[in-house]
Design a protein around this motif. Structure first.
Motif, short mmCIF file in Angstrom:
data_model
loop_
_atom_site.label_atom_id
_atom_site.label_comp_id
_atom_site.label_asym_id
_atom_site.label_seq_id
_atom_site.Cartn_x
_atom_site.Cartn_y
_atom_site.Cartn_z
N PHE A 74 -4.27 23.65 -12.38
CA PHE A 74 -3.86 24.69 -12.21
C PHE A 74 -2.50 24.97 -11.43
O PHE A 74 -2.24 25.68 -10.33
CB PHE A 74 -4.86 25.51 -11.69
CG PHE A 74 -6.22 25.37 -12.37
CD1 PHE A 74 -6.36 26.92 -13.28
CD2 PHE A 74 -7.08 24.64 -12.07
CE1 PHE A 74 -7.61 26.65 -14.12
CE2 PHE A 74 -8.25 24.88 -12.59
CZ PHE A 74 -8.15 25.47 -13.85
N ALA A 75 -1.12 23.78 -11.62
CA ALA A 75 0.10 23.62 -11.13
C ALA A 75 0.72 24.57 -11.30
O ALA A 75 1.92 24.77 -10.22
CB ALA A 75 0.52 22.19 -11.21
N ASN A 76 1.22 25.66 -11.79
CA ASN A 76 1.61 26.58 -12.38
C ASN A 76 1.69 27.41 -11.23
O ASN A 76 0.74 28.06 -11.14
CB ASN A 76 1.43 27.37 -13.55
CG ASN A 76 2.67 28.50 -14.32
OD1 ASN A 76 3.82 28.85 -13.21
ND2 ASN A 76 2.49 28.61 -15.25
N PRO A 77 2.83 27.66 -10.37
CA PRO A 77 3.22 28.52 -9.49
C PRO A 77 2.28 30.39 -9.63
O PRO A 77 1.80 30.67 -8.37
CB PRO A 77 4.23 28.94 -8.82
CG PRO A 77 5.05 27.98 -9.97
CD PRO A 77 4.05 27.28 -11.05
N ARG A 78 1.93 30.68 -10.58
CA ARG A 78 1.78 31.47 -11.31
C ARG A 78 0.79 31.37 -11.72
O ARG A 78 0.10 32.54 -12.24
CB ARG A 78 2.96 32.38 -12.10
CG ARG A 78 4.29 32.84 -12.05
CD ARG A 78 5.23 32.89 -12.93
NE ARG A 78 5.21 32.96 -14.27
CZ ARG A 78 4.81 32.96 -15.70
NH1 ARG A 78 4.58 34.62 -15.57
NH2 ARG A 78 4.62 32.35 -16.21
N ASN A 79 -0.04 30.96 -11.88
CA ASN A 79 -1.85 30.73 -11.95
C ASN A 79 -2.15 31.17 -10.52
O ASN A 79 -2.09 29.99 -9.81
CB ASN A 79 -2.07 29.59 -12.49
CG ASN A 79 -3.64 29.12 -12.88
OD1 ASN A 79 -4.66 29.52 -12.46
ND2 ASN A 79 -3.50 28.88 -14.62
N ASP A 80 -3.19 31.99 -10.69
CA ASP A 80 -4.09 32.82 -9.45
C ASP A 80 -5.58 31.58 -9.42
O ASP A 80 -5.63 31.74 -8.04
CB ASP A 80 -4.56 33.83 -9.81
CG ASP A 80 -3.19 34.76 -9.95
OD1 ASP A 80 -3.05 34.36 -9.70
OD2 ASP A 80 -3.63 36.11 -10.81
N PHE A 81 -5.35 30.06 -10.00
CA PHE A 81 -6.78 30.26 -9.43
C PHE A 81 -7.21 29.44 -8.47
O PHE A 81 -8.21 30.04 -7.88
CB PHE A 81 -6.88 28.57 -10.16
CG PHE A 81 -8.07 27.58 -9.94
CD1 PHE A 81 -9.40 27.67 -10.52
CD2 PHE A 81 -7.95 26.92 -9.07
CE1 PHE A 81 -10.63 27.06 -10.09
CE2 PHE A 81 -8.94 25.78 -8.93
CZ PHE A 81 -10.23 25.83 -9.44
N TRP A 82 -5.82 28.59 -7.76
CA TRP A 82 -5.85 28.63 -5.76
C TRP A 82 -6.57 29.47 -5.57
O TRP A 82 -7.15 29.48 -4.08
CB TRP A 82 -5.10 27.52 -5.83
CG TRP A 82 -5.04 26.28 -6.09
CD1 TRP A 82 -4.59 25.93 -7.47
CD2 TRP A 82 -5.65 24.94 -6.27
NE1 TRP A 82 -4.12 24.57 -8.42
CE2 TRP A 82 -5.70 24.03 -7.43
CE3 TRP A 82 -7.13 25.00 -5.73
CZ2 TRP A 82 -6.26 23.30 -7.22
CZ3 TRP A 82 -7.68 23.15 -5.32
CH2 TRP A 82 -6.80 22.73 -6.60
N ARG A 83 -5.35 30.65 -5.68
CA ARG A 83 -5.54 31.77 -4.83
C ARG A 83 -6.63 32.70 -4.88
O ARG A 83 -7.29 32.47 -3.92
CB ARG A 83 -4.39 32.84 -5.43
CG ARG A 83 -3.26 32.76 -4.78
CD ARG A 83 -2.26 33.08 -5.24
NE ARG A 83 -2.30 33.39 -6.45
CZ ARG A 83 -1.27 32.58 -6.75
NH1 ARG A 83 -0.76 31.29 -6.17
NH2 ARG A 83 -0.78 32.81 -7.93
#
Length: 301
Positions: A34-43
């Motif tokens: 989930f490294a795409n900065p627009r992916n919300d996974f880590w948030r």
């Protein structure tokens, strides 16, 4: 099957292993999930209280200490999930992960991650299928390609899994549907760094309290009111979340409370308070009521 450049983040006896669909090109280049900065996974992990802080994808192995693991339903990197073929998915591998490592839950990040591995047409939430002692849960995709699903809906799903997987008891609580003579209802606004929401006044029932005792205490603490007509129980509902370190969520019993005027305002830690019409409540992004229940119970107001 060729291993992915994005490594599995796995260990025995984890709380939840999240299963993405497959690595995209950004994740492949970063060698991180989930490294795409627009992916919300880590948030979403942090907002739902799965993690104690916001992690960067490069720190992915550190989430093992939070009881979290990550893998993918398919290893092959593609520009988009639509480029995958049926043979890219390996449900048997996920079954081995469950049987050998025994996580409490597999959390599929998107319906396609589940469907690719196991088929069927899954709905969001808890699945009837289990793998030995491991329960399965389907979450909305966190990909920017799934922008039609709003943040609040994604967060609610992640928060439900966070609560269900916490192993904590459900808190019993009361809520007051405070109604003025003009039939408007008082709601309080709360929030954090990720979201804000409107809810009726109320809170948890202390040991030894009856519903009425808890409701009167909460109305005194939150609104400073003593004079009102306490009406019947309108409905009961529950929601899972991990905002409270002692509970997996809250079971709320909603009671009608009639007040002689609309002078009541919050005196608690709420951000704001406001009187709403039923139509204004319906227009909120995440209405706090079952409006159909409320309207059917409102005929005598």
């Amino acid at each position: 099957m060729t291993p992915s450049a994005v490594p599995d983040v796995l260990a025995p006896n984890l709380r939840v292993v999240f299963v993405g669909i497959n690595p995209g090109r950004v994740s492949d280049a970063a060698r991180a999930h989930f490294a795409n900065p627009r992916n919300d996974f880590w948030r979403l992990l942090h907002a739902a209280k799965f993690t104690s802080r916001l992690y960067d994808p490069s720190e992915q192995f550190e989430v093992l200490q939070e009881g979290i693991g990550i893998t993918n339903a398919a290893y092959r990197t593609t520009p988009g999930s639509g480029d995958l073929r049926k043979g890219d998915f390996d449900g048997a591998r996920l079954e081995r992960v469950a049987l050998e490592l025994q996580p409490q839950w597999l959390g599929f990040v998107g319906k396609e991650a589940y469907r690719g591995a196991f088929g069927g047409r899954p709905q969001l939430g808890v699945q009837e299928t289990r793998i030995a002692g491991t329960q399965l849960f389907v979450l909305p995709s966190t990909s920017p390609a799934n922008a039609a699903v709003p943040w609040r809906e994604r967060l609610r799903s992640f928060a439900e899994l966070a609560g269900r997987s916490s192993g904590r008891p459900m808190r019993q609580a009361v809520r007051a549907i405070v109604v003025a003579p003009d039939k408007r209802t008082l709601l309080l606004q709360y929030g954090n760094d990720y979201d804000s929401w409107w809810i009726p006044p109320g809170g948890g029932i202390d040991p030894g309290e009856s519903d009425e005792q808890a409701l009167r205490r909460e109305l005194r603490e939150e609104l400073g009111i003593e004079h009102y007509e306490l009406g019947p129980l309108l409905w009961e509902n529950h929601r899972y979340f991990a905002l409270d370190p002692h509970f997996c969520g809250q079971n709320n019993r909603h009671y009608l409370v009639r007040v002689p005027s609309d002078e009541a305002r919050h005196i608690s830690e709420a951000r704001d308070s406001r009187w709403f019409t039923v139509e204004e409540i319906a227009a909120l992004p995440d209405p706090p009521f079952d409006l159909e229940n409320l309207l059917s119970s409102a005929s005598g107001w």
